[in-house]
Scaffold this active site. Structure first.
Site, PDB file in Angstrom:
ATOM      1  CE  LYS A 124      -2.497  -0.399   3.748  1.00  0.00           C
ATOM      2  NZ  LYS A 124      -2.026  -1.685   4.265  1.00  0.00           N
TER       3      LYS A 124
ATOM      4  NE  ARG B 102      -4.711  -0.458   9.547  1.00  0.00           N
ATOM      5  CZ  ARG B 102      -3.656   0.073   8.938  1.00  0.00           C
ATOM      6  NH1 ARG B 102      -3.687   1.290   8.484  1.00  0.00           N
ATOM      7  NH2 ARG B 102      -2.570  -0.638   8.774  1.00  0.00           N
TER       8      ARG B 102
ATOM      9  NE  ARG C 253       6.692  -3.022   5.918  1.00  0.00           N
ATOM     10  CZ  ARG C 253       5.362  -2.937   5.855  1.00  0.00           C
ATOM     11  NH1 ARG C 253       4.775  -2.579   4.746  1.00  0.00           N
ATOM     12  NH2 ARG C 253       4.639  -3.233   6.915  1.00  0.00           N
TER      13      ARG C 253
ATOM     14  NE  ARG D 289       5.664  -0.368  10.107  1.00  0.00           N
ATOM     15  CZ  ARG D 289       4.519  -0.301   9.420  1.00  0.00           C
ATOM     16  NH1 ARG D 289       4.511   0.202   8.199  1.00  0.00           N
ATOM     17  NH2 ARG D 289       3.400  -0.723   9.931  1.00  0.00           N
TER      18      ARG D 289
ATOM     19  NE  ARG E 164       1.049  -4.296  11.102  1.00  0.00           N
ATOM     20  CZ  ARG E 164       2.129  -4.186  10.316  1.00  0.00           C
ATOM     21  NH1 ARG E 164       3.261  -4.762  10.670  1.00  0.00           N
ATOM     22  NH2 ARG E 164       2.067  -3.504   9.210  1.00  0.00           N
TER      23      ARG E 164
HETATM   24  P1  AMP Z   1       0.420   1.136   8.562  1.00  0.00           P
HETATM   25  O1  AMP Z   1       1.636   1.957   8.387  1.00  0.00           O
HETATM   26  O2  AMP Z   1      -0.721   1.585   7.677  1.00  0.00           O
HETATM   27  O3  AMP Z   1       0.671  -0.348   8.439  1.00  0.00           O
HETATM   28  O4  AMP Z   1      -0.087   1.387  10.063  1.00  0.00           O
HETATM   29  C1  AMP Z   1       0.697   1.001  11.166  1.00  0.00           C
HETATM   30  C2  AMP Z   1      -0.149   0.937  12.422  1.00  0.00           C
HETATM   31  O5  AMP Z   1      -0.717   2.234  12.693  1.00  0.00           O
HETATM   32  C3  AMP Z   1      -1.342  -0.004  12.357  1.00  0.00           C
HETATM   33  O6  AMP Z   1      -0.995  -1.361  12.607  1.00  0.00           O
HETATM   34  C4  AMP Z   1      -2.219   0.589  13.445  1.00  0.00           C
HETATM   35  O7  AMP Z   1      -1.732   0.245  14.736  1.00  0.00           O
HETATM   36  C5  AMP Z   1      -2.005   2.093  13.258  1.00  0.00           C
HETATM   37  N1  AMP Z   1      -2.999   2.652  12.316  1.00  0.00           N
HETATM   38  C6  AMP Z   1      -2.761   3.092  11.057  1.00  0.00           C
HETATM   39  N2  AMP Z   1      -3.893   3.514  10.481  1.00  0.00           N
HETATM   40  C7  AMP Z   1      -4.885   3.328  11.401  1.00  0.00           C
HETATM   41  C8  AMP Z   1      -6.279   3.557  11.405  1.00  0.00           C
HETATM   42  N3  AMP Z   1      -6.931   4.029  10.332  1.00  0.00           N
HETATM   43  N4  AMP Z   1      -6.965   3.267  12.534  1.00  0.00           N
HETATM   44  C9  AMP Z   1      -6.346   2.786  13.623  1.00  0.00           C
HETATM   45  N5  AMP Z   1      -5.035   2.520  13.682  1.00  0.00           N
HETATM   46  C10 AMP Z   1      -4.300   2.787  12.576  1.00  0.00           C
END
Ligand code: AMP
Length: 218
Positions: free
Chosen positions: A13, A88, A127, A161, A172
């Site tokens: 993404k 989400r 990653r 990360r 996740r």
């Molecule tokens: P990402 O970089 O999109 O994989 O997001 C990393 C982490 O940020 C996720 O696993 C969640 O803990 C948090 N996060 C990101 N976007 C959201 C969202 N829309 N709602 C809640 N938590 C989020």
């Protein structure tokens, strides 16, 4: 254009969002990146978000929605945006609809990136992201940086990360299936969903996405 990008962790993404946003000339709004920036700046929001993120859980809707509202209202997002990682869950999707409705605007498309689960695990394990900018993403075998551990784009240090550890990735993925996948049906009911395969070279996936969005001339 106003687009939402959906896909499991490791679907690419972030990588595709950066490329598509550039092609479509809209800002890339990643809630994960916004949270990570808050964490590195040690803001109150960052302190709150960190424990949820490290455990692989969603940050509570109230703060997430407020953060997105604030970002969407910035002048650069008036003409469109590409949302990466938001919504989400269905509550967030409903909140976004309400927010856009108050402004008299609508989403144009919801682009779903599909990728098999075993591929997801491989992608996440390798990653590496940049300390300076978490949208600078590499992979130890699929897209290695020219110099190990160093970002090609800005020279920053690359790191894994914390929430990319195997155990957290399992949580996740579970969160994706139980909470995020239902938004696909929600948006299907609005006729907004376009789905593409997220397998193959990065360029090909971008082309596929632009074609699916009927913007392959972009
Ligand atoms: P990402 O970089 O999109 O994989 O997001 C990393 C982490 O940020 C996720 O696993 C969640 O803990 C948090 N996060 C990101 N976007 C959201 C969202 N829309 N709602 C809640 N938590 C989020």
């Amino acid at each position: 254009m106003r687009i939402v990008l959906v896909g499991p962790p490791g679907a690419g993404k972030g990588t595709q969002a950066v490329r598509l946003a550039e092609k479509l000339r809209v800002p890339h709004i990643s809630t994960g990146d916004l949270f990570r920036a808050n964490i590195s700046q040690q803001t109150e929001l960052g302190k709150l978000a960190k424990s949820y993120i490290d455990a692989g859980n969603l940050v509570p809707d109230e703060v997430t929605i407020a953060m997105v509202k604030d970002r969407i209202e910035q002048p650069d997002a008036v003409g469109g945006f590409l949302l990466d990682g938001f919504p989400r869950n269905v509550q967030q999707a409903e909140a976004l609809d309400q927010l856009l409705e108050t402004k008299g605007i609508k989403l144009d498309a919801v682009l779903v990136l599909e990728v098999p689960e075993d591929e997801v695990v491989k992608r996440i394990a390798g990653r590496r992201i940049c300390r300076n900018d978490s949208s600078h993403v590499f992979h130890v075998t699929y897209s290695p940086p020219k110099k190990e551990g160093v970002c090609d784009i800005c020279g920053g240090e690359l790191y894994q990360r914390e929430d990319d550890s195997e155990e957290t990735v399992r949580t996740r993925l579970e969160v994706y299936h139980t909470q995020t996948e239902p938004i696909i049906a929600y948006y299907k009911a609005q006729g907004l969903v376009v789905t593409i395969s997220s397998l193959g070279p990065v360029d090909k996936i971008t082309q596929r996405a632009l074609k699916a969005l009927k913007r392959d001339d972009a």
